[in-house]
Design a protein around this motif. Structure first.
Motif, PDB file in Angstrom:
ATOM      1  N   THR A   1       1.688  -3.386   8.965  1.00 57.05           N
ATOM      2  CA  THR A   1       2.322  -2.344   8.250  1.00 57.05           C
ATOM      3  C   THR A   1       3.276  -1.675   9.476  1.00 57.05           C
ATOM      4  O   THR A   1       4.564  -1.177   9.077  1.00 57.05           O
TER       5      THR A   1
ATOM      6  N   ALA B   1      -2.076   6.574   4.181  1.00 60.45           N
ATOM      7  CA  ALA B   1      -2.704   5.244   3.418  1.00 60.45           C
ATOM      8  C   ALA B   1      -4.259   5.859   3.087  1.00 60.45           C
ATOM      9  O   ALA B   1      -5.070   6.611   3.893  1.00 60.45           O
TER      10      ALA B   1
ATOM     11  N   GLU C   1       0.203   4.606   0.234  1.00 56.86           N
ATOM     12  CA  GLU C   1      -0.504   3.615  -0.422  1.00 56.86           C
ATOM     13  C   GLU C   1      -1.698   3.995  -0.899  1.00 56.86           C
ATOM     14  O   GLU C   1      -2.411   4.862  -0.111  1.00 56.86           O
ATOM     15  N   ASP C   2      -1.877   3.924  -2.067  1.00 53.76           N
ATOM     16  CA  ASP C   2      -3.272   4.327  -2.721  1.00 53.76           C
ATOM     17  C   ASP C   2      -4.100   3.281  -3.779  1.00 53.76           C
ATOM     18  O   ASP C   2      -3.187   2.407  -4.351  1.00 53.76           O
TER      19      ASP C   2
ATOM     20  N   TYR D   1      -4.639   1.509  -7.146  1.00 51.60           N
ATOM     21  CA  TYR D   1      -3.539   1.812  -8.362  1.00 51.60           C
ATOM     22  C   TYR D   1      -4.198   1.969  -9.560  1.00 51.60           C
ATOM     23  O   TYR D   1      -5.298   1.058  -9.894  1.00 51.60           O
TER      24      TYR D   1
ATOM     25  N   HIS E   1       3.152  -3.925  -4.627  1.00 51.68           N
ATOM     26  CA  HIS E   1       1.559  -4.055  -4.910  1.00 51.68           C
ATOM     27  C   HIS E   1       1.100  -4.649  -3.666  1.00 51.68           C
ATOM     28  O   HIS E   1       1.464  -5.595  -3.094  1.00 51.68           O
ATOM     29  N   LEU E   2      -0.080  -3.983  -3.515  1.00 50.20           N
ATOM     30  CA  LEU E   2      -1.029  -4.746  -2.197  1.00 50.20           C
ATOM     31  C   LEU E   2      -2.041  -5.139  -2.990  1.00 50.20           C
ATOM     32  O   LEU E   2      -2.913  -4.471  -3.593  1.00 50.20           O
TER      33      LEU E   2
ATOM     34  N   GLN F   1      -3.960  -1.888  -4.662  1.00 48.23           N
ATOM     35  CA  GLN F   1      -3.291  -0.435  -4.424  1.00 48.23           C
ATOM     36  C   GLN F   1      -1.697  -0.672  -4.694  1.00 48.23           C
ATOM     37  O   GLN F   1      -1.148  -1.839  -4.643  1.00 48.23           O
TER      38      GLN F   1
ATOM     39  N   ARG G   1       2.018   0.754  -2.950  1.00 47.11           N
ATOM     40  CA  ARG G   1       2.518   1.248  -1.797  1.00 47.11           C
ATOM     41  C   ARG G   1       3.937   1.730  -2.276  1.00 47.11           C
ATOM     42  O   ARG G   1       4.903   1.264  -2.930  1.00 47.11           O
ATOM     43  N   TYR G   2       4.214   3.255  -2.222  1.00 45.36           N
ATOM     44  CA  TYR G   2       5.231   3.975  -2.674  1.00 45.36           C
ATOM     45  C   TYR G   2       5.975   4.472  -1.481  1.00 45.36           C
ATOM     46  O   TYR G   2       5.550   4.789  -0.752  1.00 45.36           O
TER      47      TYR G   2
END
Ligand code: TMP
Length: 422
Positions: free
Chosen positions: A96, A180, A209-210, A212, A254-255, A261, A263-264
């Motif tokens: 990242t 994160a 990112e958190d 989902y 999407h992770l 999670q 990631r926005y």
């Protein structure tokens, strides 16, 4: 309710923390202790308890805890979680960091990366190594010391509007603000977003990112719900959140980390929005993710797990199998307390974190120990609490599997698997 062993430690949010509209209750997991409060054996002081209940904002669709524990009780010099525990997460954060350095920025702008919730400095390490300006902020002073020792520029504190203003007194605006597994922990997102707006450069990006909501609901990963996780974000709710503070959700990815999670990436109004934003929002709409019907289904499946998991443990015991927990995760507090799994059903949980070893699990009093030196001393079955690291763990524990060890998992369903790697 209070008794001699338990005392309340929560305050209640009668309305949405973001838009002040009413919260509709969707899941009640009952009374729970603080997830990361590992007690010393013999400690008979009252255990802090709160009601673990989830609601959805009927206006902005943000799913959130109804009660909340005071942040200073959760994030302090005793915070036991370290990012570097997982090899896979170390790789994730390095990748990242390097991808952030490749982001398009105006030609003459050198990167200045600010991380909210920098933990032990794992994400910022590549920026420090490459000599880029960076700053980490975290309320856990023990972790900030560890990050500083490895050469990271880090400070203890909470990120908010005041912190952002203080940073700007001695630094230029941030090209990227990153977080994160941090934003979902912060009740007062309003101050965070105002701080981001102040600190972020004109063309900067706020990336976070958190866990989902979509994965939590679809996988019935209800152990993601515990005191530290106040928000369960989705593209729909984060889009609303960004708009509320004059910002714009410009990308969603999407992770597969931490059990799923999003990631926005949030930017300013002039920045281009990728098609991913509307795609994910549309998929949330068509799957009915925020509907009461879907959330009620989820709540019903959660209740089924509550019966299935203790039953699986009782059946293993009846078959003469030994079982131990794999990793005393914060998430395990929800599973253990909600499913009523205590020392009668599980003798021990092994964990690599020194601060947790020799302690007892909150609410359920199961001893936490270091993993045995030899896999010969492993149990017949591991109950995998760190299921979000299943790939990494299962591919590492080959000796356990070769000696016939099996894994009891509960996400997405309760299953007992002999050597899932094969
Ligand atoms: P968390 O799920 O609350 O973030 O914490 C992860 C816990 O799992 C932490 O205490 C370390 C432990 N752990 C192990 O014991 N072995 C492992 O292989 C991994 C990945 C985590």
């Amino acid at each position: 309710m209070q008794d001699s062993q338990h005392t309340n430690c929560a305050s209640r949010a009668p309305n949405c923390r973001i838009c002040s509209q009413s919260l509709r209750p969707v899941l009640d997991l009952g009374r729970h202790p603080r997830a990361d409060s590992y007690r010393k054996p013999g400690d008979i002081s009252p255990e802090l308890m709160f009601e673990l209940k989830v609601g959805i904002c009927e206006s902005c669709q943000l799913v959130q805890l109804i009660d909340e524990v005071a942040p200073e009780l959760m994030f302090n010099s005793d915070y036991p979680f370290r990012t570097a525990t997982s090899q896979r997460m170390q790789q994730h954060f390095r990748k990242t960091a390097l991808s952030i350095l490749e982001l398009e920025t105006p030609a003459d702008t050198a990167p200045f990366i600010v991380e909210l919730g920098c933990n032990d400095g794992t994400f910022l390490a590549p920026f420090a190594e490459l000599g880029h300006d960076h700053l980490g902020i975290d309320p856990a002073s023990n972790l900030v010391s560890e990050a500083s020792e490895r050469g990271i520029n880090a400070q203890t504190g909470w990120f908010n509007l005041e912190t952002a203003a203080a940073i700007l007194k001695s630094s230029r605006p941030a090209t990227v603000i990153y977080a994160a597994n941090t934003l979902c922990h912060i009740s007062d997102l309003s101050s965070v977003f105002k701080g981001v707006d102040l600190l972020l450069s004109k063309d900067g990006r706020f990336i976070f990112e958190d866990p989902y909501l979509g994965d939590i609901v679809n996988l019935c990963a209800f152990d993601q719900i515990y005191d530290e996780h106040i928000y369960y974000f989705s593209a729909t709710s984060v889009d609303m959140l960004a708009r509320k503070f004059g910002l714009k959700l410009i990308e969603v990815e999407h992770l597969d980390t931490h059990g799923g999670q999003l990631r926005y990436t949030i930017g300013r109004q002039h920045q281009t929005q990728s098609s991913s934003v509307l795609d994910v929002i549309e998929s949330e709409r068509t799957s009915g993710l925020h509907t009461i019907e879907r959330l009620n289904d989820f709540a019903e499946t959660v209740q089924v797990r509550r019966t299935e998991l203790p039953k699986a443990l009782r059946e293993l015991a009846a078959a003469g199998k030994t079982v131990a927990g794999y990793a005393a995760t914060a998430k395990s507090a929800t599973i253990l307390n909600y499913c009523g799994i205590d020392r009668n059903l599980l003798d021990v949980i092994y964990d690599t974190t020194p601060e947790k070893q020799g302690r007892l699990t909150p609410g359920t009093g199961i001893p936490i120990e270091a993993f045995p030196q030899s896999t010969e001393d492993f149990p017949d079955t591991f109950l995998l609490f760190a299921w979000n690291h299943a790939d990494e763990i299962i591919s590492r524990e080959t000796a356990f599997q070769e000696q016939g060890g099996s894994w009891l998992q509960f996400v997405p369903s309760v299953t007992l698997t002999l050597n899932p790697a094969s």
